[in-house]
Design an enzyme around this catalytic site. Structure first.
Site, PDB file in Angstrom:
ATOM      1  N   ASP A   1     -84.967  95.154  -2.165  1.00 14.02           N
ATOM      2  CA  ASP A   1     -83.546  95.030  -2.417  1.00 14.02           C
ATOM      3  C   ASP A   1     -83.210  93.542  -2.352  1.00 14.02           C
ATOM      4  O   ASP A   1     -84.037  92.737  -1.900  1.00 14.02           O
ATOM      5  CB  ASP A   1     -82.782  95.818  -1.349  1.00 14.02           C
ATOM      6  CG  ASP A   1     -81.289  95.795  -1.565  1.00 14.02           C
ATOM      7  OD1 ASP A   1     -80.857  95.656  -2.721  1.00 14.02           O
ATOM      8  OD2 ASP A   1     -80.543  95.903  -0.572  1.00 14.02           O
TER       9      ASP A   1
ATOM     10  N   ASP B   1     -79.508  91.677  -1.582  1.00 18.11           N
ATOM     11  CA  ASP B   1     -78.607  91.343  -0.483  1.00 18.11           C
ATOM     12  C   ASP B   1     -79.034  92.001   0.827  1.00 18.11           C
ATOM     13  O   ASP B   1     -79.359  93.193   0.854  1.00 18.11           O
ATOM     14  CB  ASP B   1     -77.179  91.784  -0.819  1.00 18.11           C
ATOM     15  CG  ASP B   1     -76.578  90.963  -1.949  1.00 18.11           C
ATOM     16  OD1 ASP B   1     -75.721  90.135  -1.676  1.00 18.11           O
ATOM     17  OD2 ASP B   1     -76.999  91.157  -3.109  1.00 18.11           O
TER      18      ASP B   1
END
Length: 433
Positions: A153, A155
């Site tokens: 991922d 953020d």
């Protein structure tokens, strides 16, 4: 100070992982029985050391028992047994497992770092168990030489929320080390840009570091960026000005994605947009609505912060409305809380990871590791690749910050170099000193 509000909020079922909570309950029993905090006041160090060793042995045995239950569960799923495994009966929400998990070894490794057994006032926590599971998953992949693909991922996983992957990010040299050893890398993000330049702006630190490395040309097409959860794929290309080039859909899309027609996409986004607007009106949210090619969402003006309750209420309402709609039955979707915004995307990260696996020649889920921060059931866009709940595409590691991602990458490096020793002697020596 922990308020009653925070305690009650944490008990909401949509904010809990049932498998981790079950393990935490198992470890709470020896903690209560063995805990003797008065020994601290009496300054009896030998008694404290003996209690720590006793607790370590009891915790270790419990993790070994859970490991056996997981092995039995894997045997059931492999044989397609009609009756549920014992683990499934104990934890009905548990899903499938791609690999065995050496939980006893992983506990001993984490205990040497976190000294879980030495604590007399704080029982083994959710985070303790989450990190033990991460270590167990890494051990299983690395010991079996099965790690071929790592997806991340963006953020809160590789960089702080809303930030970019800057050149000084400590994850970069660790990712380069993996790539130099043949591990493919995928960045699977909710950011739904259609232009490669936008992704370069968020990931330039890593992309420039790859281009500047001694083996840059050998790494061409060894890193991909999947945008919009599972909608736009770009591959690392050193000759491109922004180091990324779009990949034709035929080279990565799964056969099941043939139903993602423009008509079906429009119908789902129309339902999602209407549901979002209903929530905006009901709670008088100070937000704007944004419609994209494969997503629709709401976001506040700069400087305005939405409350956690508003965000989660909106996610749960929109998710339920879409699940009940005809459009939601035709297409997979993801409604998620982005921290200060809400978006509905076509597809989800399980599809994104599977598309990366297909692009790299059909890498199996048991040879892939997805690293993310959002694995709770409400508003979490990593949920459908979660190793303990849904596990739809690959093995996973649940982290809570970029620092934890770095620590996980260090564990992989140490395990590959066979530097990790998970034995009782190291812990006994440390508590006896």
């Amino acid at each position: 100070m922990t308020t009653r509000y925070r305690v009650e909020y944490a008990l909401k079922t949509h904010r809990r992982d049932q498998f981790i909570e079950w393990i935490k309950g198992l470890l709470a029993v020896p903690f209560v029985l063995l805990s003797q905090p008065t020994a601290i006041y009496e300054n009896d160090k030998s008694a404290m050391g003996a209690m720590a060793i006793n607790a370590h042995d009891r915790y270790s045995q419990i993790m070994s028992d859970v490991e056996d239950l997981i092995n039995d569960h894997i045997a059931h799923q492999s044989a397609r047994h009609p009756t549920p495994s014992k683990l499934k009966l104990l934890v009905p929400s548990v899903g499938s497992f791609f690999t065995r998990l050496p939980l006893q070894d992983a506990f001993q490794w984490q205990d040497q770092k976190r000294f879980i057994s030495s604590r007399r006032f704080v029982a083994p926590s959710f985070n303790d168990i989450r990190l033990i599971l991460n270590t167990a998953q890494v051990m299983s992949l690395v010991r079996g030489s099965r790690l071929e693909l790592m997806t991340f991922d963006g953020d809160v996983t590789l960089y702080d929320d809303g930030d970019s992957l800057r050149p000084d990010n400590p994850c970069i040299p660790r990712i380069l080390e993996l790539m130099s050893k043949g591990v493919r890398i995928g960045i699977v993000t909710a950011a739904g840009y259609t232009e490669a330049e936008k992704y370069y702006e968020r990931l330039y630190g890593l992309l420039d570091a790859i281009a500047a490395s001694n083996f840059a040309n050998k790494l061409e097409h060894s890193l991909v960026v999947m945008g919009g959860e599972s909608n736009f794929l770009f591959t690392y290309t050193p000759d491109s000005p922004c180091k990324l080039a779009p990949v034709p859909a035929k080279d990565w899309q799964l056969p099941e994605m043939s139903s993602w027609t423009e008509d079906n996409v429009k119908a789902l986004l129309d339902v999602g947009e209407a549901a979002l607007k209903d929530c905006v009106d009901a709670m008088k949210l100070p937000v704007q609505v944004l419609r994209k090619t494969r997503a629709v969402g709401i976001f506040p003006s700069k400087g305005i912060k939405l409350s956690r309750e508003q965000l989660e209420e909106t996610v749960l309402v929109v998710q339920r409305v879409l699940e009940m709609s005809d459009a939601g039955k035709r297409l997979p979707f993801c409604a998620f809380n982005g921290g200060n915004d809400i978006f509905v995307d076509i597809g989800d990260k399980s599809w994104g990871v599977m598309a990366c696996q297909r692009y790299f020649g059909g890498i199996e889920g048991s040879k892939s590791l997805h690293v993310g921060d959002q694995f709770l059931s409400a508003g979490a866009n990593d949920f459908k690749v979660c190793s303990n709940i849904a596990r739809l595409s690959c093995t996973t590691a649940w982290i809570a910050s970029p620092a934890e991602t770095c620590a996980l990458l260090d564990e992989i490096s140490e395990l590959k170099a066979d530097k990790v020793h998970t034995d009782y002697a190291a812990f006994r020596d440390s508590v006896s000193a």
